[in-house]
Design a protein around this motif. Sequence first.
Motif, PDB file in Angstrom:
ATOM      1  N   ARG A 110       4.623  -1.547  -7.854  1.00  0.00           N
ATOM      2  CA  ARG A 110       4.947  -2.290  -6.486  1.00  0.00           C
ATOM      3  C   ARG A 110       5.066  -1.515  -5.310  1.00  0.00           C
ATOM      4  O   ARG A 110       4.621  -1.713  -4.325  1.00  0.00           O
ATOM      5  CB  ARG A 110       5.928  -3.468  -6.779  1.00  0.00           C
ATOM      6  CG  ARG A 110       5.712  -4.453  -7.860  1.00  0.00           C
ATOM      7  CD  ARG A 110       6.477  -5.585  -7.688  1.00  0.00           C
ATOM      8  NE  ARG A 110       7.864  -5.356  -7.580  1.00  0.00           N
ATOM      9  CZ  ARG A 110       8.669  -5.425  -8.696  1.00  0.00           C
ATOM     10  NH1 ARG A 110       8.215  -5.639  -9.862  1.00  0.00           N
ATOM     11  NH2 ARG A 110       9.952  -5.004  -8.546  1.00  0.00           N
TER      12      ARG A 110
ATOM     13  N   GLU B 296       3.046  -1.117  -1.781  1.00  0.00           N
ATOM     14  CA  GLU B 296       3.675  -1.537  -0.463  1.00  0.00           C
ATOM     15  C   GLU B 296       3.785  -0.262   0.467  1.00  0.00           C
ATOM     16  O   GLU B 296       3.731  -0.515   1.674  1.00  0.00           O
ATOM     17  CB  GLU B 296       5.289  -2.056  -0.808  1.00  0.00           C
ATOM     18  CG  GLU B 296       5.082  -3.482  -1.455  1.00  0.00           C
ATOM     19  CD  GLU B 296       6.541  -3.672  -1.650  1.00  0.00           C
ATOM     20  OE1 GLU B 296       7.607  -2.816  -1.735  1.00  0.00           O
ATOM     21  OE2 GLU B 296       6.942  -4.927  -1.880  1.00  0.00           O
TER      22      GLU B 296
ATOM     23  N   LYS C 277       0.449  -6.321   1.092  1.00  0.00           N
ATOM     24  CA  LYS C 277       1.528  -7.176   1.100  1.00  0.00           C
ATOM     25  C   LYS C 277       1.532  -8.227  -0.227  1.00  0.00           C
ATOM     26  O   LYS C 277       0.260  -8.793  -0.453  1.00  0.00           O
ATOM     27  CB  LYS C 277       1.290  -8.284   2.398  1.00  0.00           C
ATOM     28  CG  LYS C 277       1.598  -7.695   3.595  1.00  0.00           C
ATOM     29  CD  LYS C 277       1.393  -8.540   4.692  1.00  0.00           C
ATOM     30  CE  LYS C 277       1.651  -7.955   6.078  1.00  0.00           C
ATOM     31  NZ  LYS C 277       1.351  -8.830   7.211  1.00  0.00           N
TER      32      LYS C 277
ATOM     33  N   LYS D  42      11.146 -10.827  -2.115  1.00  0.00           N
ATOM     34  CA  LYS D  42      10.925 -10.228  -1.040  1.00  0.00           C
ATOM     35  C   LYS D  42      10.277 -11.066  -0.050  1.00  0.00           C
ATOM     36  O   LYS D  42      10.316 -11.030   1.352  1.00  0.00           O
ATOM     37  CB  LYS D  42       9.976  -8.786  -1.008  1.00  0.00           C
ATOM     38  CG  LYS D  42      11.088  -7.620  -1.708  1.00  0.00           C
ATOM     39  CD  LYS D  42      10.444  -6.571  -1.601  1.00  0.00           C
ATOM     40  CE  LYS D  42      11.034  -5.447  -2.230  1.00  0.00           C
ATOM     41  NZ  LYS D  42      10.490  -4.081  -2.095  1.00  0.00           N
ATOM     42  N   SER D  43       9.563 -11.872  -0.387  1.00  0.00           N
ATOM     43  CA  SER D  43       8.952 -13.022   0.652  1.00  0.00           C
ATOM     44  C   SER D  43       9.641 -14.234   0.635  1.00  0.00           C
ATOM     45  O   SER D  43      10.670 -14.615  -0.237  1.00  0.00           O
ATOM     46  CB  SER D  43       7.598 -13.406  -0.138  1.00  0.00           C
ATOM     47  OG  SER D  43       6.705 -12.142  -0.317  1.00  0.00           O
TER      48      SER D  43
ATOM     49  N   SER E 223       5.871  -9.985  10.875  1.00  0.00           N
ATOM     50  CA  SER E 223       5.470 -10.245   9.542  1.00  0.00           C
ATOM     51  C   SER E 223       5.972 -11.693   8.965  1.00  0.00           C
ATOM     52  O   SER E 223       5.467 -12.083   8.119  1.00  0.00           O
ATOM     53  CB  SER E 223       5.842  -9.171   8.866  1.00  0.00           C
ATOM     54  OG  SER E 223       7.408  -8.968   8.796  1.00  0.00           O
TER      55      SER E 223
ATOM     56  N   GLU F 288       3.618 -14.291   9.934  1.00  0.00           N
ATOM     57  CA  GLU F 288       2.494 -14.203   8.961  1.00  0.00           C
ATOM     58  C   GLU F 288       2.510 -14.849   7.845  1.00  0.00           C
ATOM     59  O   GLU F 288       1.979 -15.406   7.032  1.00  0.00           O
ATOM     60  CB  GLU F 288       1.927 -12.657   8.736  1.00  0.00           C
ATOM     61  CG  GLU F 288       1.619 -12.133  10.256  1.00  0.00           C
ATOM     62  CD  GLU F 288       1.241 -10.579  10.070  1.00  0.00           C
ATOM     63  OE1 GLU F 288       1.141 -10.494   8.736  1.00  0.00           O
ATOM     64  OE2 GLU F 288       0.759  -9.939  10.955  1.00  0.00           O
ATOM     65  N   GLY F 289       3.800 -14.300   7.040  1.00  0.00           N
ATOM     66  CA  GLY F 289       4.359 -15.084   5.665  1.00  0.00           C
ATOM     67  C   GLY F 289       4.489 -16.439   5.924  1.00  0.00           C
ATOM     68  O   GLY F 289       3.906 -17.341   4.973  1.00  0.00           O
TER      69      GLY F 289
ATOM     70  N   ASP G 198       2.115 -18.845   3.331  1.00  0.00           N
ATOM     71  CA  ASP G 198       3.026 -19.070   2.014  1.00  0.00           C
ATOM     72  C   ASP G 198       3.164 -20.639   1.976  1.00  0.00           C
ATOM     73  O   ASP G 198       3.530 -21.585   3.137  1.00  0.00           O
ATOM     74  CB  ASP G 198       4.344 -18.387   2.301  1.00  0.00           C
ATOM     75  CG  ASP G 198       5.009 -18.501   0.857  1.00  0.00           C
ATOM     76  OD1 ASP G 198       4.106 -18.373  -0.108  1.00  0.00           O
ATOM     77  OD2 ASP G 198       6.184 -18.136   0.636  1.00  0.00           O
TER      78      ASP G 198
END
Length: 387
Positions: free
Chosen positions: A32, A36, A41, A53-54, A78, A81-82, A86
């Motif tokens: 992982r 990264e 992502k 982490k998200s 970011s 974006e998530g 999501d």
Amino acid sequence: MDAAKLNQLKHFIEQCKSNPSTLSDPSLSFFRDYLESLGAKLPPAAYGHGDQKSKSYAVDESDEDMDDIENEPRTDPSVDEGYESDVNESDIELEGETVEPDNDPPQKMGDPSIEVTEENRDASQAAKAQAMEALSEGKFEEAIEHLTEAISLNPTSAIMYATRASVYIKMKKPNAAIRDATAALEINPDSAKGYKSRGIARSMLGQWEEAAKDLHLASKLDYDEEIGVVLKKVEPNAHRIEEHRRKYERLRKERDDRKIERERQRRRAQAHAAYEKAKKQEESSSSSKPGGMPGGFPGGMPGGMPGGFPGGFPGGMPGAMPGGMPGNVDFSKILNDPELMAAFKDPDVMAALQDVMKNPANLAKHQANPKVAPIIGKMMSKFAGPK
């Protein structure tokens, strides 16, 4: 690199694509970190519960809630974006049982580069028959061993991988089943058993949308009752997730539309304010110029216009006051004359008038100007006073 190892790596990558929770195994944390470091992502499922982490988001907010989020300062793009991509499934009421993902090392796969002879095919079928016998006796591990042998003898057989996948499902090892089902579909994209096994395995992991897609494909290729039973459990959850996502997208679009409208209004107000400011500055500049004539004649009209101008008076204007405007001028006649008021806004006319006011002798050089001469003549007629 050894072809067999490359093939195993390929199947491992396919497994990660189809089931990101494979990466949640603590022993794969180094992998992982490597992904990264390359800028990848990873989805939330790739992290363990303690290593998440998200950030997930609920979308059951009112418009006021959405405005509150909008007004919060954003420091990390970011995060946005998530937030956009999501879908927090924990906010949806889902039904159906799932199992803990199996995190065993990937099973042994066949080497697709080897040449399969008739003897190998026969031996592969014999190994499969032994696997089916062991399976009928509930000996799952033994059945897996025989099927692994069958795959090694004939790695080009999609049915061997799909059969082993079905055994892994009985053992409640959905990740292993997904790996085998995906391998079967790579060999034969029309493998109904491959789609069926992968769809059932994905439903065991709670991957409802992916499971529904695979099971629908399987039913189109070769429908059976087991597919229908699983679909009845999978489809309601898949529909809830889809509706949840659409609601989120609608709320997001509504919020973005409000932001665009507010920005448009802000720019319009800004432009209007700039226009008003410029207008006030122009009015202030015009009113600050000396002299009383509209358009800003400095110092008043010199005493008397020289003779010789058409419509003028020889020797100058009667009743003229030296150094200033005639004493009997009715200014309302000038202010109410549209032609004169329009001429005062013409830079060429104003330059000529100011030139004459500075030096009346300069009148002669403007007599031939068709734009200036009529204006000066008209002004002289209004300065003439009562006859």
